[in-house]
Structure formats: C-alpha cells, structure tokens
Design a protein around this motif. Structure first.
Motif, mmCIF file in Angstrom:
data_model
loop_
_atom_site.group_PDB
_atom_site.id
_atom_site.type_symbol
_atom_site.label_atom_id
_atom_site.label_comp_id
_atom_site.label_asym_id
_atom_site.label_seq_id
_atom_site.Cartn_x
_atom_site.Cartn_y
_atom_site.Cartn_z
ATOM 1 N N SER A 105 0.850 -1.202 0.000
ATOM 2 C CA SER A 105 0.000 0.000 0.000
ATOM 3 C C SER A 105 0.879 1.243 0.000
ATOM 4 C CB SER A 105 -0.935 -0.011 1.200
ATOM 5 O OG SER A 105 -0.197 0.048 2.389
ATOM 6 N N GLY A 106 0.380 2.267 -0.640
ATOM 7 C CA GLY A 106 1.122 3.520 -0.722
ATOM 8 C C GLY A 106 2.110 3.561 -1.874
ATOM 9 N N LYS A 107 2.348 2.421 -2.509
ATOM 10 C CA LYS A 107 3.273 2.378 -3.633
ATOM 11 C C LYS A 107 2.491 2.624 -4.929
ATOM 12 C CE LYS A 107 7.130 -0.172 -5.422
ATOM 13 N NZ LYS A 107 7.919 -1.367 -5.408
ATOM 14 N N LYS A 108 3.122 3.300 -5.869
ATOM 15 C CA LYS A 108 2.500 3.624 -7.145
ATOM 16 C C LYS A 108 2.076 2.347 -7.880
ATOM 17 C CE LYS A 108 3.582 6.742 -10.944
ATOM 18 N NZ LYS A 108 4.683 7.484 -11.559
ATOM 19 N N VAL A 109 0.841 2.335 -8.382
ATOM 20 C CA VAL A 109 0.312 1.188 -9.125
ATOM 21 C C VAL A 109 0.867 1.247 -10.552
ATOM 22 C CG1 VAL A 109 -1.788 0.077 -9.976
ATOM 23 C CG2 VAL A 109 -1.783 1.163 -7.732
ATOM 24 N N PRO A 110 1.538 0.180 -11.007
ATOM 25 C CA PRO A 110 2.130 0.200 -12.343
ATOM 26 C C PRO A 110 1.120 0.318 -13.490
ATOM 27 C CG PRO A 110 3.114 -1.535 -11.028
ATOM 28 C CD PRO A 110 1.947 -1.006 -10.249
ATOM 29 N N TYR A 111 -0.067 -0.301 -13.318
ATOM 30 C CA TYR A 111 -1.092 -0.217 -14.367
ATOM 31 C C TYR A 111 -2.455 -0.397 -13.720
ATOM 32 C CZ TYR A 111 -3.310 -0.488 -18.906
ATOM 33 O OH TYR A 111 -4.090 -0.208 -19.997
ATOM 34 N N ASP A 118 -22.035 0.277 -16.245
ATOM 35 C CA ASP A 118 -22.683 0.318 -17.557
ATOM 36 C C ASP A 118 -21.805 -0.220 -18.687
ATOM 37 O OD1 ASP A 118 -20.855 2.357 -18.068
ATOM 38 O OD2 ASP A 118 -22.367 3.916 -18.345
ATOM 39 N N GLY A 119 -20.568 -0.658 -18.345
ATOM 40 C CA GLY A 119 -19.674 -1.219 -19.362
ATOM 41 C C GLY A 119 -18.679 -0.229 -19.930
ATOM 42 N N THR A 120 -18.606 0.960 -19.367
ATOM 43 C CA THR A 120 -17.608 1.939 -19.791
ATOM 44 C C THR A 120 -16.281 1.618 -19.109
ATOM 45 O OG1 THR A 120 -19.285 3.667 -20.027
ATOM 46 C CG2 THR A 120 -16.995 4.400 -19.812
ATOM 47 N N PHE A 121 -15.221 1.516 -19.889
ATOM 48 C CA PHE A 121 -13.880 1.287 -19.356
ATOM 49 C C PHE A 121 -13.161 2.627 -19.270
ATOM 50 C CE2 PHE A 121 -15.080 -2.897 -20.438
ATOM 51 C CZ PHE A 121 -14.196 -3.802 -19.860
ATOM 52 N N VAL A 122 -12.455 2.847 -18.169
ATOM 53 C CA VAL A 122 -11.727 4.088 -17.921
ATOM 54 C C VAL A 122 -10.259 3.734 -17.729
ATOM 55 C CG1 VAL A 122 -11.471 6.076 -16.392
ATOM 56 C CG2 VAL A 122 -13.749 5.073 -16.767
ATOM 57 N N PHE A 123 -9.394 4.310 -18.547
ATOM 58 C CA PHE A 123 -7.967 4.012 -18.487
ATOM 59 C C PHE A 123 -7.194 5.221 -18.001
ATOM 60 C CE2 PHE A 123 -9.779 1.051 -21.464
ATOM 61 C CZ PHE A 123 -9.161 -0.139 -21.145
ATOM 62 N N THR A 124 -6.315 4.990 -17.042
ATOM 63 C CA THR A 124 -5.498 6.063 -16.479
ATOM 64 C C THR A 124 -4.034 5.946 -16.888
ATOM 65 O OG1 THR A 124 -5.188 4.737 -14.487
ATOM 66 C CG2 THR A 124 -6.987 6.352 -14.460
ATOM 67 N N HIS A 125 -3.672 4.818 -17.487
ATOM 68 C CA HIS A 125 -2.291 4.577 -17.885
ATOM 69 C C HIS A 125 -2.186 4.400 -19.396
ATOM 70 C CE1 HIS A 125 -2.035 3.668 -13.624
ATOM 71 N NE2 HIS A 125 -0.724 3.616 -13.723
ATOM 72 N N GLY A 129 3.560 1.525 -15.945
ATOM 73 C CA GLY A 129 4.433 2.558 -15.390
ATOM 74 C C GLY A 129 4.293 3.924 -16.040
ATOM 75 N N SER A 130 3.330 4.082 -16.926
ATOM 76 C CA SER A 130 3.180 5.338 -17.655
ATOM 77 C C SER A 130 1.753 5.871 -17.532
ATOM 78 C CB SER A 130 3.520 5.102 -19.133
ATOM 79 O OG SER A 130 3.275 6.259 -19.883
ATOM 80 N N ILE A 131 1.576 6.836 -16.632
ATOM 81 C CA ILE A 131 0.256 7.439 -16.430
ATOM 82 C C ILE A 131 -0.010 8.440 -17.554
ATOM 83 C CG2 ILE A 131 -1.104 8.929 -14.912
ATOM 84 C CD1 ILE A 131 0.277 7.601 -12.559
ATOM 85 N N LYS A 132 -1.246 8.484 -17.997
ATOM 86 C CA LYS A 132 -1.635 9.359 -19.107
ATOM 87 C C LYS A 132 -2.966 10.014 -18.771
ATOM 88 C CE LYS A 132 -2.007 9.334 -24.099
ATOM 89 N NZ LYS A 132 -1.781 8.591 -25.308
ATOM 90 N N LYS A 133 -3.298 11.064 -19.498
ATOM 91 C CA LYS A 133 -4.601 11.711 -19.317
ATOM 92 C C LYS A 133 -5.693 10.657 -19.419
ATOM 93 C CE LYS A 133 -7.445 15.507 -20.979
ATOM 94 N NZ LYS A 133 -8.038 15.786 -19.720
ATOM 95 N N THR A 134 -6.693 10.790 -18.583
ATOM 96 C CA THR A 134 -7.779 9.817 -18.513
ATOM 97 C C THR A 134 -8.462 9.658 -19.865
ATOM 98 O OG1 THR A 134 -8.127 10.488 -16.227
ATOM 99 C CG2 THR A 134 -9.876 9.229 -17.274
ATOM 100 N N ARG A 135 -8.680 8.385 -20.231
ATOM 101 C CA ARG A 135 -9.364 8.048 -21.473
ATOM 102 C C ARG A 135 -10.489 7.072 -21.159
ATOM 103 N NH1 ARG A 135 -4.624 5.294 -23.950
ATOM 104 N NH2 ARG A 135 -4.372 4.888 -21.767
ATOM 105 N N ILE A 136 -11.588 7.184 -21.886
ATOM 106 C CA ILE A 136 -12.715 6.273 -21.700
ATOM 107 C C ILE A 136 -13.037 5.610 -23.036
ATOM 108 C CG2 ILE A 136 -13.704 7.587 -19.792
ATOM 109 C CD1 ILE A 136 -15.843 8.608 -21.749
ATOM 110 N N THR A 137 -13.661 4.439 -22.939
ATOM 111 C CA THR A 137 -14.046 3.764 -24.168
ATOM 112 C C THR A 137 -15.145 4.553 -24.872
ATOM 113 O OG1 THR A 137 -15.504 2.334 -22.852
ATOM 114 C CG2 THR A 137 -13.378 1.419 -23.518
#
Length: 156
Positions: A105-111, A118-125, A129-137
């Motif tokens: 806990s407290g450690k950065k999540v790699p992915y 409702d079936g919408t996927f939300v991606f933060t990486h 190891g590479s975080i990116k602006k939030t994207r949704i399906t």
C-alpha cells in the motif's frame, strides 16, 4: 473554375475537421503486460468498499489474458471531473495490476483501469508505469466486462 476551387476548399476543410476529430481517438495497447503478475480487483458501491468486495488474482497467465482482452478497445480523452462524477453515480470496479505478488500500500500502481457498471472502461495509464490523461471507451462493453468477471470468478 470558381466552383472547382470552392469544391477543393470544401474538401480541404472537411479533411482537416475529420483529422482533428480522429486525433482524440486511439486504441488501448499494453506493451509491457508480461511484467505484471497480480491483479487487485475492488468493487466500489456508493463511494465505499469492503473486504468482501475485493479479490486478488496471482496467476500471471490470467493477468496477461485480462490485459489482452482490453487491448484494442477504442478510447477517447475525457475530462477527469466528468469521469469522477460518473463513478459516483454507479458501481465501479477497479483493476490494479502489480509486478510482484506482494502488494504494497502507498506504492505507485504500475497499471490500472476502471470499469463502470454500464460497461464503460476508464484508463489512467498509457502503458505499464506510464500514467496518461484519462481516457474512456467510446462504446460500452457490458459483454466484455461480464466475460472478464466470469473468467476471474468475481461474484460481487
């Protein structure tokens, strides 16, 4: 001659608009999925969770399979506030991927990614190891989500 140039001008503007619109769309690609070995899955209902709504999967083949299932999903950039508001209005599952079986806990999540009820996927990486602006399906994928829950034996 004037109509010819008007038509060419129209085609030029149309192609610029189409290119500009398509620049916001991309596909999910995860190059470093072989480096991940554990998934921590958690369901959030009304902004809270419990131990009964969590599961840890330590099967490297299953981790790779789940990541392969989301590869190729078409996504678009989205406003973080909009996503946050959506996550508050419906049940959400978080899928957090780790490189080792030990989750600290407290450690950065790699992915990670989230799936709304409702079936919408939300991606933060962008990749491991590479975080990116939030994207949704662009589309909702309830069937894919159901298949993932079945494979992972998630019954919460």
């Amino acid at each position: 001659m004037k109509n010819k140039y008007t038509f060419i001008g129209f085609l030029t503007i149309l192609s610029i608009l189409l290119c500009a619109c398509s620049g916001n769309k991309e596909e999910i690609k995860i190059d470093k999925k072989n480096s991940l070995s554990t998934i921590f899955i958690q369901k959030v209902v009304d902004n809270s969770s419990s131990e009964e709504m969590t599961k840890i999967v330590k099967d490297k083949k299953m981790v790779k399979k789940i990541l392969s299932m989301v590869e190729g999903l078409k996504v678009k950039k989205s406003d973080s506030q909009y996503i946050f508001d959506e996550m508050k209005t419906q049940n959400t599952y978080s899928f957090n991927f780790f490189e080792s079986e030990k989750i600290q806990s407290g450690k950065k999540v790699p992915y990670a990614f989230y799936v709304l009820n409702d079936g919408t996927f939300v991606f933060t990486h962008n990749d491991v190891g590479s975080i990116k602006k939030t994207r949704i399906t662009i589309d909702k994928h309830k069937d894919l989500f159901s298949k993932m829950k079945q494979l992972l034996e998630i019954n919460f």
